[in-house]
Design an enzyme around this catalytic site. Structure first.
Site, PDB file in Angstrom:
ATOM      1  N   LYS A  90      18.409  77.292 118.999  1.00 44.64           N
ATOM      2  CA  LYS A  90      18.440  77.827 120.371  1.00 44.64           C
ATOM      3  C   LYS A  90      19.128  79.186 120.394  1.00 44.64           C
ATOM      4  O   LYS A  90      18.638  80.136 120.997  1.00 44.64           O
ATOM      5  CB  LYS A  90      19.184  76.835 121.284  1.00 44.64           C
ATOM      6  CG  LYS A  90      19.671  77.444 122.586  1.00 44.64           C
ATOM      7  CD  LYS A  90      20.452  76.460 123.417  1.00 44.64           C
ATOM      8  CE  LYS A  90      21.923  76.370 123.176  1.00 44.64           C
ATOM      9  NZ  LYS A  90      22.759  77.478 123.656  1.00 44.64           N
ATOM     10  N   ASN A  91      20.286  79.274 119.721  1.00 37.37           N
ATOM     11  CA  ASN A  91      21.068  80.515 119.813  1.00 37.37           C
ATOM     12  C   ASN A  91      20.507  81.646 118.958  1.00 37.37           C
ATOM     13  O   ASN A  91      20.998  82.773 119.020  1.00 37.37           O
ATOM     14  CB  ASN A  91      22.533  80.241 119.467  1.00 37.37           C
ATOM     15  CG  ASN A  91      23.208  79.449 120.578  1.00 37.37           C
ATOM     16  OD1 ASN A  91      22.644  79.311 121.674  1.00 37.37           O
ATOM     17  ND2 ASN A  91      24.391  78.914 120.316  1.00 37.37           N
ATOM     18  N   ASP A 109      30.906  75.405 118.738  1.00 35.55           N
ATOM     19  CA  ASP A 109      29.863  74.550 119.315  1.00 35.55           C
ATOM     20  C   ASP A 109      29.855  73.142 118.714  1.00 35.55           C
ATOM     21  O   ASP A 109      29.215  72.236 119.248  1.00 35.55           O
ATOM     22  CB  ASP A 109      28.480  75.197 119.162  1.00 35.55           C
ATOM     23  CG  ASP A 109      28.364  76.454 120.008  1.00 35.55           C
ATOM     24  OD1 ASP A 109      29.162  76.619 120.949  1.00 35.55           O
ATOM     25  OD2 ASP A 109      27.483  77.287 119.722  1.00 35.55           O
ATOM     26  N   ARG A 121      19.453  71.218 127.513  1.00 35.28           N
ATOM     27  CA  ARG A 121      19.483  72.688 127.419  1.00 35.28           C
ATOM     28  C   ARG A 121      19.437  73.118 125.952  1.00 35.28           C
ATOM     29  O   ARG A 121      18.975  74.205 125.636  1.00 35.28           O
ATOM     30  CB  ARG A 121      20.788  73.235 128.014  1.00 35.28           C
ATOM     31  CG  ARG A 121      20.929  73.022 129.501  1.00 35.28           C
ATOM     32  CD  ARG A 121      22.270  73.507 129.958  1.00 35.28           C
ATOM     33  NE  ARG A 121      22.294  74.956 129.780  1.00 35.28           N
ATOM     34  CZ  ARG A 121      22.924  75.803 130.562  1.00 35.28           C
ATOM     35  NH1 ARG A 121      23.600  75.352 131.581  1.00 35.28           N
ATOM     36  NH2 ARG A 121      22.897  77.093 130.341  1.00 35.28           N
ATOM     37  N   ARG A 144      33.869  82.928 131.817  1.00 38.42           N
ATOM     38  CA  ARG A 144      33.172  83.559 130.685  1.00 38.42           C
ATOM     39  C   ARG A 144      32.768  84.974 131.110  1.00 38.42           C
ATOM     40  O   ARG A 144      31.644  85.215 131.542  1.00 38.42           O
ATOM     41  CB  ARG A 144      31.972  82.732 130.250  1.00 38.42           C
ATOM     42  CG  ARG A 144      32.375  81.398 129.637  1.00 38.42           C
ATOM     43  CD  ARG A 144      31.178  80.564 129.252  1.00 38.42           C
ATOM     44  NE  ARG A 144      30.506  81.035 128.062  1.00 38.42           N
ATOM     45  CZ  ARG A 144      29.337  80.552 127.639  1.00 38.42           C
ATOM     46  NH1 ARG A 144      28.737  79.588 128.303  1.00 38.42           N
ATOM     47  NH2 ARG A 144      28.770  81.018 126.540  1.00 38.42           N
ATOM     48  N   CYS A 151      26.842  77.353 130.490  1.00 44.19           N
ATOM     49  CA  CYS A 151      27.643  76.136 130.403  1.00 44.19           C
ATOM     50  C   CYS A 151      29.002  76.357 131.042  1.00 44.19           C
ATOM     51  O   CYS A 151      29.586  77.428 130.938  1.00 44.19           O
ATOM     52  CB  CYS A 151      27.790  75.707 128.958  1.00 44.19           C
ATOM     53  SG  CYS A 151      26.558  74.505 128.497  1.00 44.19           S
TER      54      CYS A 151
HETATM   55  N1  EPU Z   1      34.007  87.212 125.906  1.00 40.98           N
HETATM   56  C1  EPU Z   1      34.671  88.028 126.795  1.00 40.98           C
HETATM   57  N2  EPU Z   1      33.963  89.046 127.373  1.00 40.98           N
HETATM   58  C2  EPU Z   1      32.642  89.258 127.096  1.00 40.98           C
HETATM   59  C3  EPU Z   1      31.998  88.397 126.188  1.00 40.98           C
HETATM   60  C4  EPU Z   1      32.708  87.384 125.595  1.00 40.98           C
HETATM   61  O1  EPU Z   1      35.851  87.862 127.067  1.00 40.98           O
HETATM   62  O2  EPU Z   1      32.060  90.190 127.661  1.00 40.98           O
HETATM   63  C5  EPU Z   1      34.793  86.118 125.266  1.00 40.98           C
HETATM   64  C6  EPU Z   1      34.263  84.741 125.636  1.00 40.98           C
HETATM   65  O3  EPU Z   1      34.757  84.302 126.870  1.00 40.98           O
HETATM   66  C7  EPU Z   1      34.751  83.911 124.463  1.00 40.98           C
HETATM   67  C8  EPU Z   1      34.634  84.879 123.293  1.00 40.98           C
HETATM   68  O4  EPU Z   1      34.587  86.194 123.868  1.00 40.98           O
HETATM   69  O5  EPU Z   1      36.079  83.562 124.653  1.00 40.98           O
HETATM   70  C9  EPU Z   1      33.411  84.684 122.408  1.00 40.98           C
HETATM   71  O6  EPU Z   1      32.242  84.585 123.164  1.00 40.98           O
HETATM   72  P1  EPU Z   1      30.859  85.114 122.624  1.00 40.98           P
HETATM   73  O7  EPU Z   1      30.508  86.341 123.376  1.00 40.98           O
HETATM   74  O8  EPU Z   1      30.871  85.176 121.130  1.00 40.98           O
HETATM   75  O9  EPU Z   1      29.895  83.958 123.095  1.00 40.98           O
HETATM   76  P2  EPU Z   1      28.419  84.104 123.632  1.00 40.98           P
HETATM   77  O10 EPU Z   1      27.701  85.179 122.906  1.00 40.98           O
HETATM   78  O11 EPU Z   1      28.406  84.133 125.105  1.00 40.98           O
HETATM   79  C10 EPU Z   1      27.335  82.485 121.876  1.00 40.98           C
HETATM   80  C11 EPU Z   1      26.594  81.191 121.943  1.00 40.98           C
HETATM   81  C12 EPU Z   1      27.553  80.088 122.367  1.00 40.98           C
HETATM   82  C13 EPU Z   1      28.666  80.010 121.342  1.00 40.98           C
HETATM   83  C14 EPU Z   1      29.374  81.363 121.224  1.00 40.98           C
HETATM   84  C15 EPU Z   1      30.424  81.406 120.146  1.00 40.98           C
HETATM   85  C16 EPU Z   1      24.386  81.905 122.571  1.00 40.98           C
HETATM   86  C17 EPU Z   1      23.324  81.902 123.589  1.00 40.98           C
HETATM   87  N3  EPU Z   1      25.514  81.303 122.922  1.00 40.98           N
HETATM   88  O12 EPU Z   1      27.824  82.707 123.199  1.00 40.98           O
HETATM   89  O13 EPU Z   1      26.807  78.884 122.336  1.00 40.98           O
HETATM   90  O14 EPU Z   1      29.603  79.041 121.733  1.00 40.98           O
HETATM   91  O15 EPU Z   1      28.395  82.391 120.926  1.00 40.98           O
HETATM   92  O16 EPU Z   1      29.895  81.068 118.928  1.00 40.98           O
HETATM   93  O17 EPU Z   1      24.213  82.427 121.494  1.00 40.98           O
HETATM   94  C18 EPU Z   1      26.252  76.675 122.951  1.00 40.98           C
HETATM   95  O18 EPU Z   1      25.242  76.771 122.246  1.00 40.98           O
HETATM   96  O19 EPU Z   1      26.636  75.584 123.441  1.00 40.98           O
HETATM   97  C19 EPU Z   1      27.038  77.876 123.241  1.00 40.98           C
HETATM   98  C20 EPU Z   1      27.904  77.944 124.234  1.00 40.98           C
END
Ligand code: EPU
Length: 417
Positions: free
Chosen positions: A22-23, A306, A398, A121, A116
C-alpha cells in the site's frame, strides 16, 4: 458488516500471498500525475486507501482500470489542479499529490489531509520543503500553492519523513537544476518510487541513503508498460505475528526478507524457526516465546512503526516483559485500551508501553481505532480464549485486502458480521 468475529485458539497452517505494498502504491499513483501516458502496476490489491487515491485521480480528470490484479493509471487527461475535499480528508497520502500537481500545473489547491487517527499529523515539513523549491503557499485549512517555476535547492529535512521525501522527489523531477535532499528517508518504498521515476527518464541518485540527488528534467518521456512495486512488508509482518500468536506453520509468498530484517531479528529463534528462499518466508512455531526486551521503532532500517501495534498484541502472550518505545509518532498506542479489555497487562508512560506477558487473553468487544491497531487486535483475538468482535473492519481494510478470507484459508475461525 463492519465487524470481524474471531473465535480464538485455532492454529494457522498454510500459504498466504502478499501483494504490492500500500505504502509503495500510494506515491506511485501520485507520480502518475507527472506523466501523460498510461502505466500498469503489477500484482496490486484493492485496499481501501489505494481505492480512495484512485478516486482522487479520477476527480482530477485522470482514469484508472484493473485487469485482474494489474492496475492501469492514466493521467494524460488530467486537467483540474484541485484536490477534492471529502476524498482528501479520508487519506493522509492525498498530501503526496501536492508535489507532482505543482510540478505539472504550477498551481494546486487542497485541504489538509486526513488519515489514520493517531494524534496530530502535521504537514508543515511538506509545505516547507515545497516552499524551498519555489512554491508560494497561502491558506490554512484550505491551501493554495503556486510556483511560476520550480527551482532545485539543497534541503535538509528535520526528520527523515517518508512522505516529505517522496513529495520532494516528485516535484524536483521536473524542477530546474539540481535538488539535494539531506536526511532523506531510506525506506524501501522510496527506492521503489525512484526506480519507477528513473525508468521513466528521471535522474535520481542516492535513493535508500541519507542523501538523494535529483537533476531536474523537462518531461518524463520514456514510456513503460508495466512496473512491479515492492511487496507489502507490513502485511508480511502481520501474517507472521498472527501465526506466532496462535501457533502453527506458514509460508508467505511474495515477501522480501531483506525489507523485514529488523522485525525478523526481534522474533528470530524465540520459540519459532524462520527460513527464507527467493520471495518466500517460512515460519514454524514451537511453543510460547519469551518477552522481547526493548523494541524501539524508528525510521528504516530500524523496527517499523507500522508493526508496533501488531507486535504489542503478540507481546501480551509471551512469557515475560516487552518494552515498546515508539520513536516515530507521538501517540500511537490506541490499541492498549482495547487489549486491556482482553486482560492484557500494559502500562503506558509517554512514548513507552511496558507489556507484562500473561499468555491468557480472553475475547472481548473491541474497536479498531486505526489500521495497524486493528491488525493488532485481530492478532490478539486469534490467540485469545473465546470470541472477540472487532468493530471497524473498514479501517483495517484500508491496508489489508480480504484479511478475513486469507485468515480463514489458514484455518482461523473468522467471519464478517
Ligand atoms: N511529520 C511532521 N510534519 C510533516 C510530516 C511528518 O511533523 O510535515 C512527522 C509525523 O507526524 C511523524 C514523523 O514526522 O511523527 C514521520 O512521519 P512520516 O512523514 O514519515 O509519515 P508519512 O509519510 O505520513 C508513511 C506511511 C505511514 C508510516 C510512516 C512512517 C504512507 C502512505 N504512510 O507516513 O504508514 O507509518 O510513513 O513509516 O506511506 C500505515 O501504513 O499504517 C501508515 C501510517
Amino acid at each position: 458488516m463492519n465487524k470481524l468475529i474471531v473465535n480464538g485458539k485455532n492454529k494457522l497452517y498454510g500459504k498466504v500471498d502478499v501483494k504490492s505494498a500500500k505504502n509503495a502504491m500510494l506515491p506511485l499513483i501520485a507520480a502518475c500525475v507527472l506523466l501523460d501516458f498510461e502505466v500498469g502496476f503489477l500484482n496490486c490489491s484493492k485496499v481501501g486507501d489505494v481505492t480512495v487515491m484512485l478516486d482522487i485521480i479520477k476527480c482530477l480528470g485522470g482514469k484508472y482500470r484493473y485487469e485482474d490484479d494489474t492496475l492501469f493509471v492514466d493521467c494524460s487527461s488530467l486537467y483540474i489542479p484541485e484536490l477534492p475535499c471529502e476524498l482528501s480528508k479520508k487519506i493522509r497520502a492525498s498530501v503526496f499529490l501536492l508535489g507532482p500537481l505543482l510540478a505539472r500545473f504550477r498551481k494546486v489547491s487542497a485541504v489538509t489531509p486526513g488519515g489514520c487517527n493517531f494524534g496530530d499529523r502535521p504537514i508543515d515539513m511538506h509545505l516547507d520543503a515545497l516552499r524551498k523549491l519555489g512554491a508560494e503557499i497561502s491558506g490554512k485549512e484550505h491551501l493554495y500553492l503556486r510556483a511560476d517555476k520550480l527551482e532545485g535547492a539543497k534541503i535538509t529535512l528535520p526528520f527523515p519523513s517518508v512522505g516529505v521525501t517522496e513529495n520532494l522527489i516528485m516535484a524536483a523531477c521536473l524542477a530546474e537544476g539540481e535538488t539535494v535532499i539531506l536526511n532523506a528517508a531510506k525506506e524501501p518504498e522510496i527506492i521503489c518510487l525512484c526506480s519507477f521515476l528513473n525508468r521513466l527518464g528521471a535522474k535520481i541518485t542516492g535513493a535508500g541513503s541519507y542523501k538523494i540527488v535529483i537533476q531536474g528534467v523537462k518531461k518524463l518521456t520514456k514510456k513503460i508498460t508495466y512496473f512491479k512495486p515492492i511487496s507489502d512488508r507490513i502485511e508480511v509482518g502481520t501474517y507472521l505475528l498472527a501465526t506466532l500468536n496462535t501457533g502453527g506453520e506458514i509460508e508467505i509468498n511474495g515477501a522480501n526478507f531483506i525489507h523485514n530484517v529488523a522485525f525478523i531479528k526481534k522474533i528470530y529463534n524465540n520459540a519459532c524457526k524462520i527460513a527464507f528462499e527467493s520471495d518466500k518466508i517460512y515460519l514454524k512455531c514451537c511453543g510460547v516465546g519469551n518477552g522481547l526486551g526493548l523494541v524501539k521503532t524508528a525510521p528504516y532500517p530500524s523496527f517499523p512503526t507500522d508493526l508496533q501495534s501488531p507486535l504489542l498484541a503478540y507481546a501480551c502472550s509471551l512469557n515475560g516483559k516487552t518494552v515498546i518505545e515508539e520513536g516515530v509518532f507521538k501517540n500511537r498506542f490506541s490499541i492498549v485500551n482495547e487489549l486491556r479489555k482482553m486482560g492484557a497487562m500494559i502500562e503506558v508512560s509517554g512514548t513507552k508501553a511496558i507489556v507484562l506477558g500473561t499468555n491468557f487473553l480472553t475475547g472481548a468487544i473491541l474497536n479498531a481505532c486505526d489500521l495497524r491497531s486493528g491488525a493488532g487486535l485481530i492478532i490478539a483475538a486469534l490467540g485469545a480464549e473465546g470470541v472477540s468482535e472487532i468493530v471497524g473492519v473498514d479501517v483495517i481494510e484500508r491496508g489489508y485486502f480480504e484479511i478475513d478470507k486469507k485468515l480463514k484459508l489458514l484455518g482461523a475461525d473468522v467471519s464478517k458480521g
